[in-house]
Motif scaffolding. Sequence first.
Motif, PDB file in Angstrom:
ATOM      1  N   LEU A 103       0.831  -1.206   0.000  1.00  0.00           N
ATOM      2  CA  LEU A 103       0.000   0.000   0.000  1.00  0.00           C
ATOM      3  C   LEU A 103       0.856   1.243   0.000  1.00  0.00           C
ATOM      4  O   LEU A 103       0.606   2.192  -0.739  1.00  0.00           O
ATOM      5  CB  LEU A 103      -0.927   0.012   1.215  1.00  0.00           C
TER       6      LEU A 103
ATOM      7  N   PHE B 166       0.522   3.530  -3.472  1.00  0.00           N
ATOM      8  CA  PHE B 166      -0.303   4.731  -3.335  1.00  0.00           C
ATOM      9  C   PHE B 166       0.496   5.828  -2.635  1.00  0.00           C
ATOM     10  O   PHE B 166       1.289   5.542  -1.740  1.00  0.00           O
ATOM     11  CB  PHE B 166      -1.566   4.447  -2.515  1.00  0.00           C
TER      12      PHE B 166
ATOM     13  N   MET C  12      -3.141  10.237  -0.644  1.00  0.00           N
ATOM     14  CA  MET C  12      -4.299   9.431  -1.020  1.00  0.00           C
ATOM     15  C   MET C  12      -4.661   8.448   0.087  1.00  0.00           C
ATOM     16  O   MET C  12      -5.830   8.235   0.385  1.00  0.00           O
ATOM     17  CB  MET C  12      -4.045   8.682  -2.315  1.00  0.00           C
ATOM     18  N   LEU C  13      -3.655   7.847   0.710  1.00  0.00           N
ATOM     19  CA  LEU C  13      -3.925   6.915   1.801  1.00  0.00           C
ATOM     20  C   LEU C  13      -4.569   7.618   2.993  1.00  0.00           C
ATOM     21  O   LEU C  13      -5.388   7.046   3.698  1.00  0.00           O
ATOM     22  CB  LEU C  13      -2.640   6.219   2.237  1.00  0.00           C
TER      23      LEU C  13
ATOM     24  N   SER D  30      -8.413   8.283   2.069  1.00  0.00           N
ATOM     25  CA  SER D  30      -9.158   7.186   1.445  1.00  0.00           C
ATOM     26  C   SER D  30      -9.304   6.025   2.410  1.00  0.00           C
ATOM     27  O   SER D  30      -8.662   5.970   3.442  1.00  0.00           O
ATOM     28  CB  SER D  30      -8.430   6.695   0.191  1.00  0.00           C
ATOM     29  N   ASN D  31     -10.165   5.105   2.020  1.00  0.00           N
ATOM     30  CA  ASN D  31     -10.268   3.832   2.718  1.00  0.00           C
ATOM     31  C   ASN D  31     -10.608   2.750   1.699  1.00  0.00           C
ATOM     32  O   ASN D  31     -10.723   3.016   0.514  1.00  0.00           O
ATOM     33  CB  ASN D  31     -11.254   3.893   3.881  1.00  0.00           C
TER      34      ASN D  31
ATOM     35  N   SER E  92     -14.893   3.095   0.987  1.00  0.00           N
ATOM     36  CA  SER E  92     -15.440   4.443   0.799  1.00  0.00           C
ATOM     37  C   SER E  92     -16.752   4.649   1.532  1.00  0.00           C
ATOM     38  O   SER E  92     -17.554   5.485   1.166  1.00  0.00           O
ATOM     39  CB  SER E  92     -15.596   4.799  -0.686  1.00  0.00           C
TER      40      SER E  92
ATOM     41  N   GLN F 134     -12.551   5.936  -2.316  1.00  0.00           N
ATOM     42  CA  GLN F 134     -12.210   4.521  -2.279  1.00  0.00           C
ATOM     43  C   GLN F 134     -10.893   4.332  -3.023  1.00  0.00           C
ATOM     44  O   GLN F 134     -10.684   4.912  -4.086  1.00  0.00           O
ATOM     45  CB  GLN F 134     -13.304   3.692  -2.937  1.00  0.00           C
ATOM     46  N   LEU F 135     -10.013   3.527  -2.452  1.00  0.00           N
ATOM     47  CA  LEU F 135      -8.774   3.196  -3.154  1.00  0.00           C
ATOM     48  C   LEU F 135      -9.107   2.385  -4.406  1.00  0.00           C
ATOM     49  O   LEU F 135     -10.157   1.753  -4.479  1.00  0.00           O
ATOM     50  CB  LEU F 135      -7.847   2.396  -2.248  1.00  0.00           C
ATOM     51  N   ASN F 136      -8.223   2.408  -5.368  1.00  0.00           N
ATOM     52  CA  ASN F 136      -8.442   1.718  -6.629  1.00  0.00           C
ATOM     53  C   ASN F 136      -8.757   0.241  -6.375  1.00  0.00           C
ATOM     54  O   ASN F 136      -7.890  -0.517  -5.924  1.00  0.00           O
ATOM     55  CB  ASN F 136      -7.204   1.857  -7.505  1.00  0.00           C
TER      56      ASN F 136
END
Length: 88
Positions: free
Chosen positions: A25, A29, A33-34, A37-38, A41, A49-51
């Motif tokens: 992670l 990323f 972004m971390l 985000s989670n 989401s 939301q992460l990819n």
Amino acid sequence: MYWIRSLVHINSTCIMAEKMALILLDYLFIKDMLATSNLSSTSWWKEQQLNPLMMFGIRCYQQYKFNMNLKLWHKICQSMDSTWKWHI
């Protein structure tokens, strides 16, 4: 070629699935972004939301490397959701 060597290093040094997930992670990323985000989401703060495709890739590789089950993946996801907020 640097990123290939980095991934090979991560693959050879991480012997636990949870540790590898957290390192991947951080590697895949950016920290901003971390922090905002989670994984799902779904939160009070309208986080992104992460990819999902990258997360699925991490899950599939870990399932291949560590032969992990769904219960362990959910434990890792909870750890990832709570851990990276403190890495900033």
